[in-house]
Every structure is written in structure tokens, then in C-alpha cells.
Design a protein around this motif. Structure first.
Motif, PDB file in Angstrom:
ATOM      1  N   ARG A  36      68.478 -50.126 -39.120  1.00  0.00           N
ATOM      2  CA  ARG A  36      67.199 -49.562 -39.544  1.00  0.00           C
ATOM      3  C   ARG A  36      67.320 -48.071 -39.808  1.00  0.00           C
ATOM      4  O   ARG A  36      66.757 -47.551 -40.766  1.00  0.00           O
ATOM      5  N   ALA A  37      68.049 -47.362 -38.939  1.00  0.00           N
ATOM      6  CA  ALA A  37      68.231 -45.927 -39.130  1.00  0.00           C
ATOM      7  C   ALA A  37      68.993 -45.654 -40.423  1.00  0.00           C
ATOM      8  O   ALA A  37      68.643 -44.731 -41.177  1.00  0.00           O
ATOM      9  N   ALA A  38      70.001 -46.445 -40.716  1.00  0.00           N
ATOM     10  CA  ALA A  38      70.759 -46.273 -41.957  1.00  0.00           C
ATOM     11  C   ALA A  38      69.876 -46.584 -43.167  1.00  0.00           C
ATOM     12  O   ALA A  38      69.926 -45.865 -44.183  1.00  0.00           O
ATOM     13  N   GLU A  39      69.067 -47.621 -43.060  1.00  0.00           N
ATOM     14  CA  GLU A  39      68.150 -47.983 -44.147  1.00  0.00           C
ATOM     15  C   GLU A  39      67.127 -46.874 -44.376  1.00  0.00           C
ATOM     16  O   GLU A  39      66.812 -46.519 -45.517  1.00  0.00           O
ATOM     17  N   ARG A  40      66.618 -46.318 -43.277  1.00  0.00           N
ATOM     18  CA  ARG A  40      65.646 -45.228 -43.372  1.00  0.00           C
ATOM     19  C   ARG A  40      66.280 -44.011 -44.050  1.00  0.00           C
ATOM     20  O   ARG A  40      65.669 -43.371 -44.912  1.00  0.00           O
ATOM     21  N   ALA A  41      67.518 -43.688 -43.684  1.00  0.00           N
ATOM     22  CA  ALA A  41      68.208 -42.554 -44.292  1.00  0.00           C
ATOM     23  C   ALA A  41      68.455 -42.807 -45.781  1.00  0.00           C
ATOM     24  O   ALA A  41      68.320 -41.892 -46.601  1.00  0.00           O
ATOM     25  N   ARG A  42      68.801 -44.047 -46.136  1.00  0.00           N
ATOM     26  CA  ARG A  42      69.051 -44.384 -47.536  1.00  0.00           C
ATOM     27  C   ARG A  42      67.769 -44.239 -48.363  1.00  0.00           C
ATOM     28  O   ARG A  42      67.777 -43.674 -49.460  1.00  0.00           O
TER      29      ARG A  42
ATOM     30  N   LYS B 135      65.193 -42.354 -47.660  1.00  0.00           N
ATOM     31  CA  LYS B 135      64.853 -40.935 -47.743  1.00  0.00           C
ATOM     32  C   LYS B 135      65.679 -40.257 -48.825  1.00  0.00           C
ATOM     33  O   LYS B 135      65.158 -39.440 -49.600  1.00  0.00           O
ATOM     34  N   GLU B 136      66.954 -40.605 -48.881  1.00  0.00           N
ATOM     35  CA  GLU B 136      67.834 -40.043 -49.905  1.00  0.00           C
ATOM     36  C   GLU B 136      67.376 -40.447 -51.308  1.00  0.00           C
ATOM     37  O   GLU B 136      67.354 -39.625 -52.229  1.00  0.00           O
ATOM     38  N   GLU B 137      66.976 -41.711 -51.475  1.00  0.00           N
ATOM     39  CA  GLU B 137      66.481 -42.173 -52.775  1.00  0.00           C
ATOM     40  C   GLU B 137      65.199 -41.440 -53.175  1.00  0.00           C
ATOM     41  O   GLU B 137      65.006 -41.088 -54.336  1.00  0.00           O
ATOM     42  N   LYS B 138      64.330 -41.225 -52.188  1.00  0.00           N
ATOM     43  CA  LYS B 138      63.077 -40.518 -52.463  1.00  0.00           C
ATOM     44  C   LYS B 138      63.355 -39.084 -52.907  1.00  0.00           C
ATOM     45  O   LYS B 138      62.760 -38.588 -53.868  1.00  0.00           O
ATOM     46  N   LEU B 139      64.291 -38.411 -52.221  1.00  0.00           N
ATOM     47  CA  LEU B 139      64.647 -37.052 -52.607  1.00  0.00           C
ATOM     48  C   LEU B 139      65.252 -37.026 -54.007  1.00  0.00           C
ATOM     49  O   LEU B 139      64.956 -36.130 -54.809  1.00  0.00           O
ATOM     50  N   LYS B 140      66.097 -38.001 -54.299  1.00  0.00           N
ATOM     51  CA  LYS B 140      66.711 -38.078 -55.617  1.00  0.00           C
ATOM     52  C   LYS B 140      65.644 -38.287 -56.703  1.00  0.00           C
ATOM     53  O   LYS B 140      65.690 -37.653 -57.769  1.00  0.00           O
ATOM     54  N   ALA B 141      64.691 -39.162 -56.434  1.00  0.00           N
ATOM     55  CA  ALA B 141      63.614 -39.408 -57.392  1.00  0.00           C
ATOM     56  C   ALA B 141      62.776 -38.147 -57.601  1.00  0.00           C
ATOM     57  O   ALA B 141      62.370 -37.838 -58.729  1.00  0.00           O
TER      58      ALA B 141
END
Length: 154
Positions: A123-129, A131-137
Motif C-alpha cells: 500500500r505504501a508503494a502504491e501510495r508513493a506511485r 503521488k508521483e503520477e499526480k506530480l507528473k500530471a
């Protein structure tokens, strides 16, 4: 003196201690994580590792040994069907202790005893992924706005 007397007493007589450890091992296998105190977690960790190693043997004798220690048939089934194949390529170190801080009521140091590769880590890895996608968008959105503004001005 207690020279060469290993193990944790946990302020219990032998019967209560054995029942506590069996219950905690069963809970860790069923739920893949449990919140408890640090001394209890340190006492249970080698027992959980031994159960998973027993599950990796997958013989009738190993099943009977696990069934004699674990409290529920469902935990025995999960140990042999799901957990043992998951840790087949791993040579020990199946559990991790994460300290959580003092308990509110009595100040006892609490920790999370979990199996490695548990859903909490996933879950923590999914949450980080995410967040990274949101920042990229967001970055791409800003870049698009900047290119639109520059094309309108130019």
C-alpha cells in the motif's frame, strides 16, 4: 543467576506464556501483521519464522507439527497454501518489527510485527506511485499552460 537461560519470560508462567505465543503466531499468520509490545514481538518473531520454514517442507509430518502449534485449521491452510510458496525463494527473515511508539494507556513501547511483503508495504508503494503520477500530471499540466500562453502571445 540466569546464565545461559535464553528466551523471554514475559512475566507469565509457562502455560500462559505458551498460550500467548501460540495465539500471536496464529494471528500473524492469519492477518499477516499484528500490533503488540516490543518484547512480545521479539519473542514471537523466531516462532513465526520457524512455522514458515515448516510450511516450506510441505509434508504430512510438517502439517501435523504446524497443526499442533497453531490454533486454527484456517491458519494451517494459509501457511501451507499461500505463505510458504510466497517465501519459497527466501532463506529466512520472513518477519519485520516496526516500532510505533508508546501506548497511550501505560506507555508500553508498541510495534508492528508483520510478514515481509505484506500489504502494508504494498500500500505504501502504491501510495508513493500515485503521488508521483499526480506530480507528473501537474508538471505536464503546467508545461501545457506555458506552451499555450507562449503561443497566444507569439
Amino acid at each position: 543467576m540466569r546464565h545461559r537461560r535464553g528466551g523471554f519470560k514475559l512475566k507469565r508462567d509457562s502455560g500462559a506464556r505458551k498460550a500467548l505465543l501460540r495465539a500471536l503466531v496464529t494471528s500473524v499468520i492469519e492477518h499477516e501483521r499484528v500490533i503488540t509490545t516490543v518484547p512480545k514481538a521479539k519473542a514471537v518473531k523466531p516462532l513465526v519464522d520457524k512455522m514458515i520454514t515448516l510450511g516450506k517442507r510441505d509434508s504430512l509430518h510438517a502439517r501435523r507439527q504446524a497443526a499442533a502449534f497453531l490454533e486454527t485449521p484456517a491458519s494451517v491452510k494459509k501457511l501451507f497454501d499461500k505463505l510458504s510458496p510466497r517465501f519459497a525463494q527466501r532463506n529466512g527473515g520472513y518477519t519485520r518489527i516496526v516500532r510505533l511508539g508508546p501506548r497511550k494507556g501505560d506507555g508500553a513501547e508498541q510495534c508492528l510485527l508483520e510478514l515481509v511483503g505484506s500489504t502494508l508495504v504494498k500500500r505504501a508503494a502504491e501510495r508513493a506511485r500515485r503521488k508521483e503520477e499526480k506530480l507528473k500530471a501537474m508538471r505536464e499540466g503546467r508545461e501545457e499552460e506555458e506552451t499555450e500562453e507562449s503561443s497566444e502571445k507569439g
